[in-house]
Design an enzyme around this catalytic site. Structure first.
Site, short mmCIF file in Angstrom:
data_model
loop_
_atom_site.label_atom_id
_atom_site.label_comp_id
_atom_site.label_asym_id
_atom_site.label_seq_id
_atom_site.Cartn_x
_atom_site.Cartn_y
_atom_site.Cartn_z
N PHE A 256 33.26 19.97 -10.70
CA PHE A 256 33.33 21.36 -10.72
C PHE A 256 32.78 21.86 -11.96
O PHE A 256 33.61 22.63 -12.61
CB PHE A 256 34.60 21.99 -10.18
CG PHE A 256 35.12 21.53 -8.86
CD1 PHE A 256 34.23 22.05 -7.83
CD2 PHE A 256 36.01 20.40 -8.91
CE1 PHE A 256 34.95 21.40 -6.37
CE2 PHE A 256 36.52 20.09 -7.62
CZ PHE A 256 35.92 20.50 -6.31
N CYS B 226 42.99 28.30 -9.63
CA CYS B 226 42.71 29.50 -10.16
C CYS B 226 42.94 30.65 -9.21
O CYS B 226 42.52 31.71 -9.21
CB CYS B 226 41.38 29.80 -10.92
SG CYS B 226 39.90 29.56 -9.70
N ASP C 239 38.41 21.36 -11.29
CA ASP C 239 38.55 22.66 -11.75
C ASP C 239 37.67 23.30 -10.69
O ASP C 239 36.78 24.24 -10.74
CB ASP C 239 37.86 22.96 -13.17
CG ASP C 239 38.23 24.36 -13.52
OD1 ASP C 239 39.17 25.29 -12.78
OD2 ASP C 239 37.52 25.20 -14.44
N ALA D 138 24.04 16.85 -8.99
CA ALA D 138 24.13 18.21 -8.21
C ALA D 138 24.84 17.57 -6.98
O ALA D 138 23.91 17.09 -6.13
CB ALA D 138 23.03 19.02 -8.15
N1 SAH Z 1 35.08 24.20 -14.78
C1 SAH Z 1 34.13 25.14 -15.08
C2 SAH Z 1 34.34 26.22 -13.86
C3 SAH Z 1 34.15 25.76 -12.68
S1 SAH Z 1 33.92 27.16 -11.35
C4 SAH Z 1 34.10 25.53 -16.32
O1 SAH Z 1 34.83 25.05 -17.24
O2 SAH Z 1 33.19 26.58 -16.86
C5 SAH Z 1 33.82 26.33 -9.99
C6 SAH Z 1 32.52 25.50 -9.67
O3 SAH Z 1 32.91 24.65 -8.55
C7 SAH Z 1 31.25 26.31 -9.54
O4 SAH Z 1 30.41 26.00 -10.36
C8 SAH Z 1 30.92 25.88 -8.09
O5 SAH Z 1 29.31 25.92 -8.09
C9 SAH Z 1 31.36 24.61 -7.96
N2 SAH Z 1 31.57 24.06 -6.51
C10 SAH Z 1 32.28 24.53 -5.60
N3 SAH Z 1 32.27 24.08 -4.44
C11 SAH Z 1 32.00 22.83 -4.77
C12 SAH Z 1 31.81 21.68 -4.26
N4 SAH Z 1 32.41 21.54 -2.86
N5 SAH Z 1 31.57 20.29 -4.78
C13 SAH Z 1 31.29 20.47 -6.11
N6 SAH Z 1 31.32 21.76 -6.67
C14 SAH Z 1 31.63 22.78 -6.05
#
Ligand code: SAH
Length: 395
Positions: A230, A339, A299, A279
């Site tokens: 994430f 969060c 996260d 991705a």
């Molecule tokens: N750790 C990051 C913030 C994370 S925000 C930082 O420090 O900036 C959460 C992220 O999770 C988003 O970018 C979103 O696109 C991603 N996300 C949501 N569902 C997901 C999934 N099933 N698998 C992977 N990524 C996902």
């Protein structure tokens, strides 16, 4: 009394006398003067004692308190509140520091400005209204912001389409209230640089709240192979690289986020072969990850935005953490976060405990993490504590 007054039911003033900044609709006895959503109202006890001034809104939270004294909500009010917020950030070395120019200037209730968020990226402020009252006041707030920050502030971008409760009434309003930079800019955090795209990016463009947790990660990254799950725009990844990780893999389901991550890593570590980004869905990626990583970051986005989906959210945290804990290498570290405001620290810890128990591995808690000083929690509004994290050691 003012044009619009709200009279509470007997005994319903108690939470206000303890400075809690919300009034629920059930506490209201009568409303005088036909206030519209977003109007400023005065609040009185059943015996007509003045209690507070706030923004009226339609919903279970009926009033968000701006002031506990009978002050007009004018230019001087906004400038005073913003100056207090700025003074706090200067006091903790976040505003005007040498190694960073990224911080949250206003964190809603934590700065006695319920419904307002302002993040600063170098010379740009990104402002987000979560209430119609703050939306109506946006030009006044922008002017006060310029007064308080002066030359340090050149652009204000207003971004509230996704956060306002009654989008239909307010129309499409996102755009610059001051200046007008391109749609992205470069900012810095602890000496590391990154691009922020406040127009198309999530939230205000960057997750400012993880600054200190990223620093902690940097301390533990040496000689570890890191999975940043994430990753969004790669915050944890470039800290891990500076900390001396041998490998850093960043994963996010959003292809746009992965592009930004690559750009940001390239900005700080040009041509560094240690980093790769994917991705992909988190669960799918973890399934085939094997045990090649000995430092993982989880996260995820808020799994629960409302109380009624809490059970599912806790299941989600348990599953995700079990998937990571079962695969992390021996002697590995897991940085795991939630969060979701509606998930308490205890509930999150219980979900991670269940995950650990499910894997049968020996797990210790090394750190309990939270949000940094520029996301202050109003002591009268404990609901403002939303970010929870655990650093786990897995034998
Ligand atoms: N750790 C990051 C913030 C994370 S925000 C930082 O420090 O900036 C959460 C992220 O999770 C988003 O970018 C979103 O696109 C991603 N996300 C949501 N569902 C997901 C999934 N099933 N698998 C992977 N990524 C996902």
């Amino acid at each position: 009394m003012s044009d619009c007054n709200v009279i509470l039911k007997p005994k319903k003033e108690e939470s206000l006398l303890r400075f809690h900044p919300w009034i629920f609709s059930g506490a209201i006895h009568a409303v005088e003067g036909n206030p519209q959503e977003g109007d400023v109202v005065e609040v009185y006890a059943a015996d007509r004692r003045f209690l507070a001034t706030g923004h009226y809104q339609i919903g279970s939270i009926a009033i968000r308190i701006l002031s506990f004294s009978q002050t007009p909500i004018d230019d001087a009010f906004w400038a005073g509140r913003l100056r207090a917020a700025y003074t706090l950030r200067r006091a903790v070395g976040l505003a005007g520091g040498e190694s960073g120019n990224t911080y949250r200037l206003v964190h809603g209730e934590g700065d006695n400005l319920p419904g307002l968020v302002i993040d600063i990226y170098a010379e740009t402020a990104v402002m987000q209204a979560h209430s119609v009252g703050m939306h109506h006041a946006r030009h006044q707030i922008a002017a006060a912001l310029k007064t308080v920050l002066g030359e340090a502030l050149q652009h204000i971008y207003y971004k509230s389409e996704a956060t306002l409760p009654y989008k239909a009434d307010t129309g499409k309003e996102d755009g610059y209230l001051l200046g007008g930079a391109g749609d992205e800019d470069m900012a810095m955090e602890n000496g590391l640089r990154f691009y922020v795209d406040w127009q198309k990016g999530q939230k205000t463009g960057f997750f400012v709240d993880q600054r200190e947790n990223r620093s902690l990660l940097e301390r533990y990254a040496r000689n570890r192979s890191v999975l940043n799950m994430f990753c969004y725009t790669g915050g944890f990844s470039f800290y891990a690289m500076r900390g001396g990780a041998t490998v850093v893999h960043s994963v996010d389901s959003s292809a746009k986020a992965i592009l930004m991550t690559k750009k940001n890593v390239e900005l700080n570590f040009p041509g560094d072969p240690r980093h790769e980004a994917f991705a992909e869905d988190a669960f799918k990626y973890l399934e085939k990850a094997g045990n090649r990583y000995d430092l993982m970051i989880l996260d995820p986005p808020a799994f629960a935005k409302h109380k009624n989906v809490l059970r599912n959210a806790l299941q989600g945290y348990r599953k995700l953490n079990a998937a990571a804990l079962s695969r992390i290498g021996r002697g590995g570290l897991l940085f795991t976060f939630s969060c979701s405001q509606v998930v308490s620290k205890e509930q999150f810890r219980l979900a991670v405990f269940s995950a650990a128990a499910q894997t049968g591995r020996q797990v210790s808690i090394l750190h309990q993490l939270t949000q940094p000083a520029d996301h202050p929690v109003n002591i009268y509004h404990p609901e403002g504590e939303y970010l929870k994290g655990l650093v786990l050691y897995v034998e």
